[in-house]
Design an enzyme around this catalytic site. Structure first.
Site, PDB file in Angstrom:
ATOM      1  N   ARG A  50     -50.567 -70.957 -26.238  1.00  0.00           N
ATOM      2  CA  ARG A  50     -50.138 -70.991 -27.657  1.00  0.00           C
ATOM      3  C   ARG A  50     -49.667 -69.596 -28.080  1.00  0.00           C
ATOM      4  O   ARG A  50     -48.711 -69.458 -28.829  1.00  0.00           O
ATOM      5  CB  ARG A  50     -51.278 -71.484 -28.563  1.00  0.00           C
ATOM      6  CG  ARG A  50     -50.953 -71.318 -30.041  1.00  0.00           C
ATOM      7  CD  ARG A  50     -51.682 -72.267 -30.994  1.00  0.00           C
ATOM      8  NE  ARG A  50     -53.062 -72.532 -30.678  1.00  0.00           N
ATOM      9  CZ  ARG A  50     -54.086 -71.680 -30.904  1.00  0.00           C
ATOM     10  NH1 ARG A  50     -53.879 -70.500 -31.444  1.00  0.00           N
ATOM     11  NH2 ARG A  50     -55.318 -72.039 -30.569  1.00  0.00           N
ATOM     12  N   TYR A 102     -27.870 -75.935 -43.952  1.00  0.00           N
ATOM     13  CA  TYR A 102     -28.353 -77.092 -43.205  1.00  0.00           C
ATOM     14  C   TYR A 102     -29.296 -77.901 -44.110  1.00  0.00           C
ATOM     15  O   TYR A 102     -30.202 -77.331 -44.737  1.00  0.00           O
ATOM     16  CB  TYR A 102     -29.082 -76.608 -41.952  1.00  0.00           C
ATOM     17  CG  TYR A 102     -29.711 -77.711 -41.159  1.00  0.00           C
ATOM     18  CD1 TYR A 102     -28.919 -78.650 -40.510  1.00  0.00           C
ATOM     19  CD2 TYR A 102     -31.090 -77.833 -41.056  1.00  0.00           C
ATOM     20  CE1 TYR A 102     -29.495 -79.686 -39.795  1.00  0.00           C
ATOM     21  CE2 TYR A 102     -31.669 -78.849 -40.330  1.00  0.00           C
ATOM     22  CZ  TYR A 102     -30.864 -79.777 -39.708  1.00  0.00           C
ATOM     23  OH  TYR A 102     -31.435 -80.789 -39.000  1.00  0.00           O
ATOM     24  N   ASP A 173     -29.029 -67.498 -40.696  1.00  0.00           N
ATOM     25  CA  ASP A 173     -29.047 -68.569 -39.689  1.00  0.00           C
ATOM     26  C   ASP A 173     -27.727 -68.483 -38.925  1.00  0.00           C
ATOM     27  O   ASP A 173     -26.656 -68.730 -39.481  1.00  0.00           O
ATOM     28  CB  ASP A 173     -29.213 -69.919 -40.407  1.00  0.00           C
ATOM     29  CG  ASP A 173     -29.325 -71.095 -39.433  1.00  0.00           C
ATOM     30  OD1 ASP A 173     -28.770 -71.000 -38.317  1.00  0.00           O
ATOM     31  OD2 ASP A 173     -29.938 -72.117 -39.803  1.00  0.00           O
ATOM     32  N   LYS A 198     -28.974 -76.293 -30.367  1.00  0.00           N
ATOM     33  CA  LYS A 198     -27.525 -76.370 -30.490  1.00  0.00           C
ATOM     34  C   LYS A 198     -26.859 -75.579 -29.362  1.00  0.00           C
ATOM     35  O   LYS A 198     -27.043 -75.923 -28.206  1.00  0.00           O
ATOM     36  CB  LYS A 198     -27.120 -75.916 -31.894  1.00  0.00           C
ATOM     37  CG  LYS A 198     -28.016 -76.487 -33.020  1.00  0.00           C
ATOM     38  CD  LYS A 198     -27.892 -77.992 -33.182  1.00  0.00           C
ATOM     39  CE  LYS A 198     -28.933 -78.601 -34.117  1.00  0.00           C
ATOM     40  NZ  LYS A 198     -28.989 -78.067 -35.468  1.00  0.00           N
TER      41      LYS A 198
HETATM   42  C1  PLP Z   1     -29.947 -78.025 -36.503  1.00  0.00           C
HETATM   43  C2  PLP Z   1     -30.016 -76.860 -37.410  1.00  0.00           C
HETATM   44  C3  PLP Z   1     -31.233 -76.357 -37.850  1.00  0.00           C
HETATM   45  C4  PLP Z   1     -32.560 -77.022 -37.492  1.00  0.00           C
HETATM   46  O1  PLP Z   1     -32.815 -76.933 -36.137  1.00  0.00           O
HETATM   47  P1  PLP Z   1     -33.644 -78.058 -35.300  1.00  0.00           P
HETATM   48  O2  PLP Z   1     -33.635 -77.494 -33.933  1.00  0.00           O
HETATM   49  O3  PLP Z   1     -32.900 -79.338 -35.445  1.00  0.00           O
HETATM   50  O4  PLP Z   1     -34.990 -78.118 -35.906  1.00  0.00           O
HETATM   51  C5  PLP Z   1     -31.226 -75.230 -38.649  1.00  0.00           C
HETATM   52  N1  PLP Z   1     -30.069 -74.636 -39.010  1.00  0.00           N
HETATM   53  C6  PLP Z   1     -28.872 -75.102 -38.611  1.00  0.00           C
HETATM   54  C7  PLP Z   1     -27.641 -74.410 -39.025  1.00  0.00           C
HETATM   55  C8  PLP Z   1     -28.809 -76.227 -37.799  1.00  0.00           C
HETATM   56  O5  PLP Z   1     -27.615 -76.691 -37.426  1.00  0.00           O
END
Ligand code: PLP
Length: 390
Positions: A50, A102, A173, A198
């Protein structure tokens, strides 16, 4: 120091031949929950997975290196990363965010962080005076660029200067461009967020998330949080993302090339009213994106002439699945108003331009000609009369 990013996807700076791994070229998956101690007061460097696991640590080092950060932390999802980061704030704190985010981040802030006493001001970043919104209790600015899904570009260095002036954290982000095209820490951000699901993972086969920082105090705080809340990435998923990153540079380049070809097609298509992509010269974000990033990426959004046509395209493309998510080798079409942004209040969503005529596309690695032919066939087969019954 000094390796190019293509190389950093495969090798760490100052990599040492590590005799623990028998020369394995693919970093091993340490599927162990716990670690034996030589004696009281001694540790192999790992105590309990963890807190840290060797495979996760290797991945974190790679991601820190790609973002030019001091430290990166790998979480079980992008949302787990953002949720853990929110534990840095306390009741009474205030955060300013862009309205175009998002949808899951908006849901987290509205439904969970707000309940925990954190206040948010969500505004159209391009139109508002951010400085006038800063209060005594404001602690952070939170943005995405390009934004999701409207592909607006925010000048990171300019926002970073404002954040420094008011002693606020700047959180960016960076999921849409990935570290291959953009490094917000270099432009003055304090924390970079990634959905590793992604582009970093890149194969639509695992969920992961990252926080990256170049500040020791933030790293210390986040390390304390990750070991306490326990949302670190598992060893096998860490390995999958490590494997995905090996091809990040070639995937990003090829997907961008395909996206540019599709943008050209969409711009010439009479049933398409608007195409949003930062790589369109003359578009709002083009100059800023060119200055602060090394590419425009492979995400694009387009608006078609009617909602039935949008639904028809989602139903009748044969190669391109109608699915949430982005950044993988497969091209995907998303319908933000019922998928990624379904939880954003309707009024706010529409004011932001996310109508039921808007489709978001994550362009992958198929042949651009095949993708265009698929889109064209779906659009050409649209018959307004029949489509009323979809
Ligand atoms: C998909 C996404 C998230 C969240 O990520 P997960 O891996 O689906 O939890 C956050 N910010 C952006 C820009 C995203 O495209």
């Amino acid at each position: 120091m000094g390796l190019d990013i293509e190389t950093k996807c495969l090798h760490l700076e100052n990599e040492v031949a590590d005799d623990h791994h028998y020369g394995a070229i693919s970093y091993p998956i340490y599927q162990s929950a716990t670690y034996a101690h030589p004696e009281v007061g001694q540790s192999t460097g790992f105590d309990y997975s963890r807190l840290q696991n060797p495979t996760r640590q290797q991945l974190e080092k790679v991601v820190a290196s790609l973002e030019n950060g001091l430290d990166a932390l790998a979480f079980s999802s992008g949302m787990a990363a953002i949720a853990a980061m929110m534990e840095m704030f306390k009741p009474g704190d205030h955060i300013i965010t862009d309205a175009d985010l998002y949808g899951g981040s908006i849901r987290l802030f509205d439904a969970i962080s707000a309940k925990n006493g954190i206040a948010f001001t969500r505004i159209d970043w391009g139109k508002a005076s951010i400085e006038s919104l800063i209060r005594d209790n404001t602690k952070a600015l939170y943005i995405e660029t390009p934004t999701n899904p409207m592909m607006r570009v925010i000048d990171i260095a300019k926002v970073a200067a404002l954040a420094k002036k008011h002693n606020l954290l700047l959180i960016v982000d960076n999921t849409f461009l990935s570290p291959y095209f953009q490094n917000p820490l270099d432009l003055g951000a304090d924390i970079v967020v990634h959905s590793g699901t992604k582009f970093l993972g890149g194969h639509n086969d695992t969920i992961a998330g990252f926080l990256v920082t170049n500040r020791q105090d933030i790293s210390d705080q986040l390390r304390y949080i990750i070991k306490t809340v326990g949302s670190g990435l598992a060893p096998f998923d860490s390995w999958l993302v490590l494997r995905g990153i090996k091809t990040l540079s070639v995937r990003m380049e090829r997907a961008q090339e395909n996206a540019m070809a599709i943008v050209k097609f969409l711009q010439a298509e009479p049933k398409v009213k608007n195409v949003y992509y930062p790589g369109i010269p003359g578009s709002g974000g083009y100059e800023i994106c060119k200055r602060q990033a090394r590419g425009f990426g492979s995400m694009l959004t387009f608006e078609v002439e009617s909602a039935p046509l949008a639904k028809h395209i989602l139903k009748y493309t044969k190669l391109i699945p109608f699915a949430e998510s982005l950044g993988g080798v497969e091209t995907l079409l998303t319908y933000p108003c019922t998928q990624t942004h379904a939880d954003v209040p309707e009024e706010e969503r529409i004011a932001n331009g996310i109508t039921d005529c808007v489709l978001r596309m994550s362009v992958g690695l198929e042949s651009a000609e095949d993708l265009i032919a698929d889109l064209k066939a779906a659009m050409d087969s649209y018959d307004g009369y029949k489509a009323q019954y979809i």
